[in-house]
Scaffold this motif. Sequence first.
Motif, PDB file in Angstrom:
ATOM      1  N   GLU A  10       0.960 -53.521  -5.873  1.00 17.24           N
ATOM      2  CA  GLU A  10       1.566 -54.604  -6.632  1.00 17.24           C
ATOM      3  C   GLU A  10       2.405 -55.497  -5.721  1.00 17.24           C
ATOM      4  O   GLU A  10       2.403 -56.711  -5.861  1.00 17.24           O
ATOM      5  CB  GLU A  10       2.430 -54.093  -7.780  1.00 17.24           C
ATOM      6  CG  GLU A  10       3.007 -55.252  -8.588  1.00 17.24           C
ATOM      7  CD  GLU A  10       3.906 -54.852  -9.741  1.00 17.24           C
ATOM      8  OE1 GLU A  10       4.479 -55.771 -10.355  1.00 17.24           O
ATOM      9  OE2 GLU A  10       4.045 -53.654 -10.024  1.00 17.24           O
ATOM     10  N   ARG A  11       3.114 -54.890  -4.785  1.00 13.95           N
ATOM     11  CA  ARG A  11       3.906 -55.681  -3.826  1.00 13.95           C
ATOM     12  C   ARG A  11       3.007 -56.607  -3.007  1.00 13.95           C
ATOM     13  O   ARG A  11       3.334 -57.756  -2.766  1.00 13.95           O
ATOM     14  CB  ARG A  11       4.695 -54.765  -2.896  1.00 13.95           C
ATOM     15  CG  ARG A  11       5.849 -54.108  -3.570  1.00 13.95           C
ATOM     16  CD  ARG A  11       6.642 -53.262  -2.570  1.00 13.95           C
ATOM     17  NE  ARG A  11       7.556 -52.400  -3.275  1.00 13.95           N
ATOM     18  CZ  ARG A  11       8.668 -52.805  -3.852  1.00 13.95           C
ATOM     19  NH1 ARG A  11       9.001 -54.062  -3.814  1.00 13.95           N
ATOM     20  NH2 ARG A  11       9.439 -51.956  -4.489  1.00 13.95           N
ATOM     21  N   VAL A  12       1.867 -56.084  -2.565  1.00 11.39           N
ATOM     22  CA  VAL A  12       0.922 -56.893  -1.794  1.00 11.39           C
ATOM     23  C   VAL A  12       0.385 -58.029  -2.665  1.00 11.39           C
ATOM     24  O   VAL A  12       0.337 -59.183  -2.231  1.00 11.39           O
ATOM     25  CB  VAL A  12      -0.222 -56.019  -1.230  1.00 11.39           C
ATOM     26  CG1 VAL A  12      -1.334 -56.875  -0.645  1.00 11.39           C
ATOM     27  CG2 VAL A  12       0.324 -55.050  -0.185  1.00 11.39           C
ATOM     28  N   PHE A  13      -0.018 -57.730  -3.898  1.00  7.66           N
ATOM     29  CA  PHE A  13      -0.502 -58.768  -4.815  1.00  7.66           C
ATOM     30  C   PHE A  13       0.559 -59.842  -5.035  1.00  7.66           C
ATOM     31  O   PHE A  13       0.270 -61.039  -4.953  1.00  7.66           O
ATOM     32  CB  PHE A  13      -0.915 -58.159  -6.164  1.00  7.66           C
ATOM     33  CG  PHE A  13      -1.239 -59.207  -7.181  1.00  7.66           C
ATOM     34  CD1 PHE A  13      -2.452 -59.868  -7.145  1.00  7.66           C
ATOM     35  CD2 PHE A  13      -0.305 -59.559  -8.156  1.00  7.66           C
ATOM     36  CE1 PHE A  13      -2.748 -60.872  -8.076  1.00  7.66           C
ATOM     37  CE2 PHE A  13      -0.581 -60.559  -9.083  1.00  7.66           C
ATOM     38  CZ  PHE A  13      -1.811 -61.213  -9.043  1.00  7.66           C
ATOM     39  N   HIS A  14       1.775 -59.424  -5.315  1.00  5.54           N
ATOM     40  CA  HIS A  14       2.883 -60.355  -5.565  1.00  5.54           C
ATOM     41  C   HIS A  14       3.083 -61.274  -4.366  1.00  5.54           C
ATOM     42  O   HIS A  14       3.169 -62.493  -4.504  1.00  5.54           O
ATOM     43  CB  HIS A  14       4.166 -59.560  -5.855  1.00  5.54           C
ATOM     44  CG  HIS A  14       5.377 -60.400  -6.017  1.00  5.54           C
ATOM     45  ND1 HIS A  14       6.212 -60.703  -4.961  1.00  5.54           N
ATOM     46  CD2 HIS A  14       5.902 -61.018  -7.101  1.00  5.54           C
ATOM     47  CE1 HIS A  14       7.196 -61.471  -5.393  1.00  5.54           C
ATOM     48  NE2 HIS A  14       7.036 -61.664  -6.682  1.00  5.54           N
ATOM     49  N   ALA A  15       3.138 -60.707  -3.176  1.00  6.99           N
ATOM     50  CA  ALA A  15       3.380 -61.489  -1.964  1.00  6.99           C
ATOM     51  C   ALA A  15       2.244 -62.464  -1.690  1.00  6.99           C
ATOM     52  O   ALA A  15       2.480 -63.643  -1.377  1.00  6.99           O
ATOM     53  CB  ALA A  15       3.579 -60.553  -0.771  1.00  6.99           C
ATOM     54  N   MET A  57       7.603 -58.504   1.261  1.00  6.47           N
ATOM     55  CA  MET A  57       7.486 -57.106   0.848  1.00  6.47           C
ATOM     56  C   MET A  57       8.732 -56.302   1.250  1.00  6.47           C
ATOM     57  O   MET A  57       9.250 -55.532   0.448  1.00  6.47           O
ATOM     58  CB  MET A  57       6.219 -56.482   1.417  1.00  6.47           C
ATOM     59  CG  MET A  57       4.964 -57.019   0.748  1.00  6.47           C
ATOM     60  SD  MET A  57       3.446 -56.199   1.255  1.00  6.47           S
ATOM     61  CE  MET A  57       3.304 -56.711   2.946  1.00  6.47           C
ATOM     62  N   LEU A  58       9.205 -56.525   2.473  1.00  2.00           N
ATOM     63  CA  LEU A  58      10.403 -55.827   2.929  1.00  2.00           C
ATOM     64  C   LEU A  58      11.618 -56.247   2.111  1.00  2.00           C
ATOM     65  O   LEU A  58      12.383 -55.406   1.633  1.00  2.00           O
ATOM     66  CB  LEU A  58      10.639 -56.104   4.420  1.00  2.00           C
ATOM     67  CG  LEU A  58      11.937 -55.533   5.004  1.00  2.00           C
ATOM     68  CD1 LEU A  58      11.941 -54.006   4.910  1.00  2.00           C
ATOM     69  CD2 LEU A  58      12.113 -55.994   6.440  1.00  2.00           C
ATOM     70  N   PHE A  63      15.550 -55.303  -2.164  1.00  2.00           N
ATOM     71  CA  PHE A  63      16.127 -55.810  -3.415  1.00  2.00           C
ATOM     72  C   PHE A  63      16.025 -54.764  -4.521  1.00  2.00           C
ATOM     73  O   PHE A  63      16.996 -54.506  -5.236  1.00  2.00           O
ATOM     74  CB  PHE A  63      15.409 -57.102  -3.819  1.00  2.00           C
ATOM     75  CG  PHE A  63      15.962 -57.768  -5.036  1.00  2.00           C
ATOM     76  CD1 PHE A  63      17.120 -58.533  -4.968  1.00  2.00           C
ATOM     77  CD2 PHE A  63      15.310 -57.655  -6.259  1.00  2.00           C
ATOM     78  CE1 PHE A  63      17.623 -59.170  -6.093  1.00  2.00           C
ATOM     79  CE2 PHE A  63      15.813 -58.279  -7.388  1.00  2.00           C
ATOM     80  CZ  PHE A  63      16.971 -59.042  -7.308  1.00  2.00           C
ATOM     81  N   ASP A  64      14.850 -54.143  -4.652  1.00  2.00           N
ATOM     82  CA  ASP A  64      14.661 -53.091  -5.659  1.00  2.00           C
ATOM     83  C   ASP A  64      15.596 -51.906  -5.404  1.00  2.00           C
ATOM     84  O   ASP A  64      16.167 -51.340  -6.335  1.00  2.00           O
ATOM     85  CB  ASP A  64      13.213 -52.598  -5.679  1.00  2.00           C
ATOM     86  CG  ASP A  64      12.243 -53.618  -6.248  1.00  2.00           C
ATOM     87  OD1 ASP A  64      12.691 -54.620  -6.839  1.00  2.00           O
ATOM     88  OD2 ASP A  64      11.020 -53.412  -6.079  1.00  2.00           O
TER      89      ASP A  64
END
Length: 142
Positions: A10-15, A57-58, A63-64
């Motif tokens: 999901e992080r990869v998709f978001h970015a 991503m980092l 942040f999370d």
Amino acid sequence: MQIHHRSLSERVFHAFAFEILAIGISAPLAAWITGHPMLSMGILTAVIAMIAVVWNMLYNWLFDRAQARLGFDRTYWVRIGHACGFEGGLIIIAIPFVAWWLDISLWQALILDIGFVLFYLPYGFLFNLGYDKIRQNLVTAD
């Protein structure tokens, strides 16, 4: 309070979604404003986007973690701070490349990067706000 736990995919998709849409908007705009060739600005924005994907991503992982540790909600003010922090870090990372690629001084690269920030700050805020809303609707629909 809603804490967001996201998978790597999901992080990869978001970015990537963030950057693909941003390149499509910013490269032609930057070429028009600066007078540099579209190809040169397209390559510049694509390389900065690749840098930004890794930084995104980092940064969002950090942040999370901060949200989990400090227990804050993702309010509009938090999203404004999130966007400012992301862009500030990206400026520090990108300026040397911009100066080298366009054969300009670091000062000129900073000024150009400020122009990018004027685009990316509201874009990042609106994109992430929209992403959060869509994600929330998808997660609650399951």
